[in-house]
Design a protein around this motif. Structure first.
Motif, PDB file in Angstrom:
ATOM      1  N   UNK A   1       0.811  -1.223   0.000  1.00  0.00           N
ATOM      2  CA  UNK A   1       0.000   0.000   0.000  1.00  0.00           C
ATOM      3  C   UNK A   1       0.840   1.266   0.000  1.00  0.00           C
ATOM      4  N   UNK A   2       2.133   1.163   0.332  1.00  0.00           N
ATOM      5  CA  UNK A   2       2.983   2.355   0.374  1.00  0.00           C
ATOM      6  C   UNK A   2       3.494   2.758  -1.012  1.00  0.00           C
ATOM      7  N   UNK A   3       3.271   1.921  -2.025  1.00  0.00           N
ATOM      8  CA  UNK A   3       3.800   2.200  -3.363  1.00  0.00           C
ATOM      9  C   UNK A   3       2.677   2.457  -4.364  1.00  0.00           C
ATOM     10  N   UNK A   4       1.708   3.267  -3.935  1.00  0.00           N
ATOM     11  CA  UNK A   4       0.530   3.520  -4.755  1.00  0.00           C
ATOM     12  C   UNK A   4       0.851   4.232  -6.062  1.00  0.00           C
ATOM     13  N   UNK A   5       1.930   5.022  -6.096  1.00  0.00           N
ATOM     14  CA  UNK A   5       2.242   5.824  -7.279  1.00  0.00           C
ATOM     15  C   UNK A   5       3.408   5.249  -8.090  1.00  0.00           C
ATOM     16  N   UNK A   6       3.880   4.072  -7.713  1.00  0.00           N
ATOM     17  CA  UNK A   6       4.970   3.452  -8.457  1.00  0.00           C
ATOM     18  C   UNK A   6       4.515   3.035  -9.848  1.00  0.00           C
ATOM     19  N   UNK A   7       3.258   2.668  -9.969  1.00  0.00           N
ATOM     20  CA  UNK A   7       2.717   2.253 -11.263  1.00  0.00           C
ATOM     21  C   UNK A   7       2.865   3.355 -12.302  1.00  0.00           C
TER      22      UNK A   7
ATOM     23  N   UNK B   1      17.637   8.046 -16.931  1.00  0.00           N
ATOM     24  CA  UNK B   1      16.207   8.369 -16.961  1.00  0.00           C
ATOM     25  C   UNK B   1      15.402   7.313 -16.198  1.00  0.00           C
ATOM     26  N   UNK B   2      15.736   6.036 -16.399  1.00  0.00           N
ATOM     27  CA  UNK B   2      15.018   4.962 -15.702  1.00  0.00           C
ATOM     28  C   UNK B   2      15.194   5.069 -14.188  1.00  0.00           C
ATOM     29  N   UNK B   3      16.436   5.300 -13.743  1.00  0.00           N
ATOM     30  CA  UNK B   3      16.710   5.419 -12.310  1.00  0.00           C
ATOM     31  C   UNK B   3      15.968   6.615 -11.720  1.00  0.00           C
ATOM     32  N   UNK B   4      15.982   7.741 -12.418  1.00  0.00           N
ATOM     33  CA  UNK B   4      15.312   8.952 -11.917  1.00  0.00           C
ATOM     34  C   UNK B   4      13.802   8.725 -11.809  1.00  0.00           C
ATOM     35  N   UNK B   5      13.192   8.126 -12.843  1.00  0.00           N
ATOM     36  CA  UNK B   5      11.749   7.877 -12.805  1.00  0.00           C
ATOM     37  C   UNK B   5      11.389   6.885 -11.701  1.00  0.00           C
ATOM     38  N   UNK B   6      12.179   5.817 -11.573  1.00  0.00           N
ATOM     39  CA  UNK B   6      11.894   4.814 -10.551  1.00  0.00           C
ATOM     40  C   UNK B   6      12.064   5.403  -9.156  1.00  0.00           C
ATOM     41  N   UNK B   7      13.179   6.090  -8.926  1.00  0.00           N
ATOM     42  CA  UNK B   7      13.411   6.690  -7.608  1.00  0.00           C
ATOM     43  C   UNK B   7      12.349   7.721  -7.293  1.00  0.00           C
ATOM     44  N   UNK B   8      11.977   8.518  -8.301  1.00  0.00           N
ATOM     45  CA  UNK B   8      10.930   9.517  -8.083  1.00  0.00           C
ATOM     46  C   UNK B   8       9.613   8.881  -7.703  1.00  0.00           C
ATOM     47  N   UNK B   9       9.246   7.774  -8.381  1.00  0.00           N
ATOM     48  CA  UNK B   9       7.995   7.089  -8.058  1.00  0.00           C
ATOM     49  C   UNK B   9       7.997   6.508  -6.663  1.00  0.00           C
ATOM     50  N   UNK B  10       9.140   5.938  -6.238  1.00  0.00           N
ATOM     51  CA  UNK B  10       9.241   5.351  -4.901  1.00  0.00           C
ATOM     52  C   UNK B  10       9.172   6.430  -3.828  1.00  0.00           C
ATOM     53  N   UNK B  11       9.971   7.493  -3.997  1.00  0.00           N
ATOM     54  CA  UNK B  11      10.015   8.565  -2.995  1.00  0.00           C
ATOM     55  C   UNK B  11       8.666   9.254  -2.884  1.00  0.00           C
ATOM     56  N   UNK B  12       8.052   9.553  -4.023  1.00  0.00           N
ATOM     57  CA  UNK B  12       6.750  10.237  -4.003  1.00  0.00           C
ATOM     58  C   UNK B  12       5.679   9.356  -3.358  1.00  0.00           C
ATOM     59  N   UNK B  13       5.719   8.041  -3.664  1.00  0.00           N
ATOM     60  CA  UNK B  13       4.747   7.122  -3.058  1.00  0.00           C
ATOM     61  C   UNK B  13       4.902   7.083  -1.538  1.00  0.00           C
TER      62      UNK B  13
END
Length: 356
Positions: free
Chosen positions: A267-273, A306-318
């Motif tokens: 539930x903590x990774x709602x925005x990773x998708x 780009x992949x690392x930035x998008x993935x890290x951004x999704x995890x941190x924001x979630x």
């Protein structure tokens, strides 16, 4: 014998393929024979994180060898492929969590399903990558089709509804079909995929499937579905079959450990998708602008960054957006009787009359 080892197969000497598979065999043997000899022991989050770090370190070390032996370009492509495949596998983790929750598979039995699932995934990925490599090397325009599919898959992922509800419905339909056409028990029998029970009509002992077997089929089916996205994604980064295959397999090896590390925090990774969808769209657009129309040249390290930035951004924001839910969950202890999913009843009991 020496001449055979230096024969070229799929663009690389045979000894490179045999050496890689020897490493994989040793890792799986250690995992199955030593690390998890006690089948009743549950894998905790701490152990999962350590195993995840272990497999990730091995994958990076192998990438360092690829960089040194094959060349910097291949090394960058391998690292980009590893990050992309690892990123996409995180979405697979959440689907597996839905499957286990639906079928009521306890944590101490989940690692058995995942281990055998990984063995099957290695074979299936190998076949799909072999097919993809044959298509790409025969006709380069296949990459453009891959690009269109990745962009479509990314957009679909952005606008799709509740994935958990969809997976639960799919699992419901599958289990209903299996119970209608095959003998399936309502409860587990330890960690067995099959068990012997009396036939209701004849009374003679016959072979029955257990919910653990249904979970294995569903997990493997989910991996095939995700491979449809991940295999074109890695070919969008490189067409070197060895780099494609090795980065894929190292990403899969860490999937089981990654699952136990993330399953408790789904539930903590709602925005990773959203981040994963953007990664697919970016990789698809990379093929269009760099390979199909040759408008600009995009280096492998750019795709990696780009992949690392998008993935890290999704995890941190979630994690930031769901911090309130985490605090609430920590403040309210879970009831003792709900500690494990299998204590809530069998799949048929939880679904009521949905299975007849």
């Amino acid at each position: 014998m020496v001449d055979f080892l230096y024969m070229t197969w799929l663009g690389k000497p045979v000894w490179m393929w045999l050496g890689f598979h020897a490493v994989i065999f040793i890792l799986l043997a250690l995992d199955l024979g030593l690390l998890h000899r006690d089948k009743s022991r549950e894998i905790g989050v701490k152990e999962s994180l350590l195993l995840t770090a272990f497999y990730l370190t091995l994958g990076l070390l192998f990438g360092g060898w690829v960089w040194w032996y094959i060349g910097p370009q291949a090394g960058q492509e391998y690292l980009a492929g590893l990050v992309v495949e690892k990123s996409l596998s995180m979405d697979n983790v959440f689907v597996i969590a839905v499957i286990f929750g639906y079928l009521g598979i306890p944590r101490n039995a989940q690692h058995r399903v995942l281990l055998w699932g990984i063995l099957a995934a290695i074979v299936l990925r190998g076949l799909m990558i072999g097919l993809g490599a044959a298509l790409v090397h025969q006709a380069e325009w296949v990459l453009t089709i891959f690009a269109a599919f990745l962009i479509y898959a990314g957009i679909k992922m952005l606008v799709s509804g509740d994935e958990e509800e969809g997976e639960s419905k799919s699992a419901d339909r599958f289990t209903s079909f299996m119970r209608k056409h095959m003998r399936v028990t309502d409860e587990l029998d330890g960690q067995k995929f099959t068990t012997r029970r009396p036939d209701p009509k004849t009374g003679k002992p016959v072979r029955w499937l257990t919910p653990l077997a249904l979970a294995l089929v569903l997990v493997n089916g989910a991996d095939v579905i995700f491979a449809v996205d991940s295999v074109p994604a890695i070919f969008a980064i490189t067409t070197d079959t060895y780099v494609v295959y090795t980065s894929n397999i190292f990403a899969i090896l860490g999937l089981r450990a990654l699952y136990f590390a993330l399953a408790a925090m789904v539930d903590r990774f709602a925005y990773l998708k959203t981040a994963l969808a953007l990664i697919l769209i970016f990789i698809g657009l990379k093929i269009v602008v760099a390979d199909t129309f040759e408008l600009i040249e995009i280096q492998p390290w750019v795709a990696l960054v780009v992949t690392v930035v998008l993935l890290a951004g999704g995890i941190v924001y979630s994690l930031w957006r769901t911090r309130g839910a985490a605090e609430t969950q920590a403040a309210v202890p879970a009831p003792r009787e709900a500690a494990t999913s299998h204590e809530a009843g069998t799949p048929r009991e939880r679904l009521g009359s949905s299975h007849g």
